[in-house]
Structures are given as C-alpha cells and as structure tokens.
Scaffold this active site. Structure first.
Site: not given
Length: 241
Positions: A65, A104, A188
């Site tokens: 992402h 992911d 992230s």
C-alpha cells in the site's frame, strides 16, 4: 464495516499516504544507526512516506500500500531532517494486493545498489523450513507517536512487543497482535523483527476497546514470490511478477 472504516494504517481518511509523516506509539528513541537495515521511503509526488528494510544490496522490502510511481529510498537514516541522497527504484507490489488485508508486500529494486557499511546492512528473511516465530519481537519506524493526533518524530523509534496470538487473522498471510502500543501512521512497511529475523511487515491497525490490533504481513508466506521477483527483476522479462 467497510475497508475505510477499520484499516487505519493502510488508509488515512481513505487517501493513501495522506497525513503519513515521521515514531511508534509507546516506543523509545533508537540508538542512532543501531538498526542499519531500516530504510526511509518518500513519495515526492504525494509528499508521503513509508518505511522499509534492506533485504539484499539491490532490494528493499515494504508494504504494497506504499506503492507509488516516483518513490525514493534513503539508506543509513536516523534523523529524517538529515537525509542522504535518495535512490530511485523500480516498484514490484504483489499483484494480488487489493487495498485490504492480505498480500500487502512490495519489493523495491534499487537502481543504484547499496554499499554495505556499519550504517547500511541487510536483515535476514525467514527460512521456509523453519517457520516458527519467536514471540519476543521488535517493531520500529518513523511514524506518529500517537494513534490520533499529528505527532511526528524525526528520529527512528522502536518498541519491544510480545506476540500474544500467532493465529491467522483476516487472511492466511496476516499476523495480528493485540496491544495498547505499536505502529501508527507513517510506520507502514517497517519490519517486525523476531530473533534478528524480519518475520513481518507493518500493514494496518484496527481500533478496539482498550487499544489497537496491529496486522503484519507474514513474510514466510511469500518467499517463493520474493525470490521470483528478485530473479526476474534482473532480467528483461518482467511479465507475471
């Protein structure tokens, strides 16, 4: 509940990267350059950032992402106000990632391979024949120091976490951990390090009564994909990566 409603780390206000800036909630400042595999990733188009980690001289691993068309990576970073020269990359997000839990994971091929040193090193990936994960782990990043309010930390921060439940959540390749502290926005793509091995990738968190659940992409579930990408990325044929 829709995907925008509960994946707080993946999507901020349903806009990828919006508000993501330089911490770990409840963590402490890392000793400078004590995590030399850590990589700062910046998207100059969206002015957003993610974290990553060096897994080979020419490859950084991060979350899918965090994908973008003009990403640059910065090696050997402690303070993000003192960034070295950025390195351009080719991006290889997992083709099955769909902005929700699962798959992911992304590899970034450095157009200029890293020169390894005391401040720039590689972290090991898990072995397929030894899939056991130690429960005492470490998570780190340049993310917010709170879950709610804009609270940038310009230096790398880290937190010791104890994995309470290694069972799958949402998807087979996701590890979930219930803890009042952990990664926040801007963390992230950073690694979940257990026993000196990168076992997971920070993917998302979910707000719940008394704290948050953090989701990590389990790297061992993607080893074949990882080595396939690394092999094909060095060739002219990049089809079906």
């Amino acid at each position: 509940m829709n995907i925008c409603g509960f994946i707080l780390l993946l999507l901020h206000s349903c806009t990828l990267g919006d508000g993501m800036d330089h911490g770990i909630v409840g963590g402490h400042v890392s000793v400078p350059h004590s995590r030399p595999y850590m990589v700062y990733i910046y998207n100059p188009t969206t002015h957003s950032n993610c974290d990553g980690f060096l897994v080979r001289e020419d490859f950084v691993m991060t979350a899918a992402h965090c994908k973008g068309s003009n990403l640059k990576v910065y090696l050997g970073v402690n303070d993000t106000t003192l960034l070295p020269t950025g390195i351009e990359v080719d991006s290889f997000p997992h083709k099955s990632f769909e902005n929700k839990p699962g798959n992911d994971i992304m590899l970034l091929k450095l157009k200029t391979p890293a020169t390894l040193s005391k401040t720039v090193t590689i972290i090991d990936l898990p072995n397929p024949w030894n899939n056991k994960i130690l429960k005492d782990c470490l998570v780190m990043g340049w993310g917010w120091t709170t879950y709610v309010y804009y609270s940038p930390s310009k230096v790398l921060r880290e937190l010791n976490v104890t994995l309470k439940d290694l069972t799958n959540c949402f998807e087979p390749d996701v590890i979930c951990n219930d803890d009042p502290f952990g990664p926040s926005k801007g963390d992230s793509g950073g690694p979940l390090v257990c026993g000196g091995i990168a076992q997971g990738i920070v993917s998302f968190n979910i707000k719940r009564s008394g704290g948050y659940i953090t989701g990590y992409t389990r790297i061992s579930h993607h080893l074949l994909w990882i080595y396939n990408v690394m092999s094909k990325a060095n060739k002219a044929d990049k089809v079906n990566i």
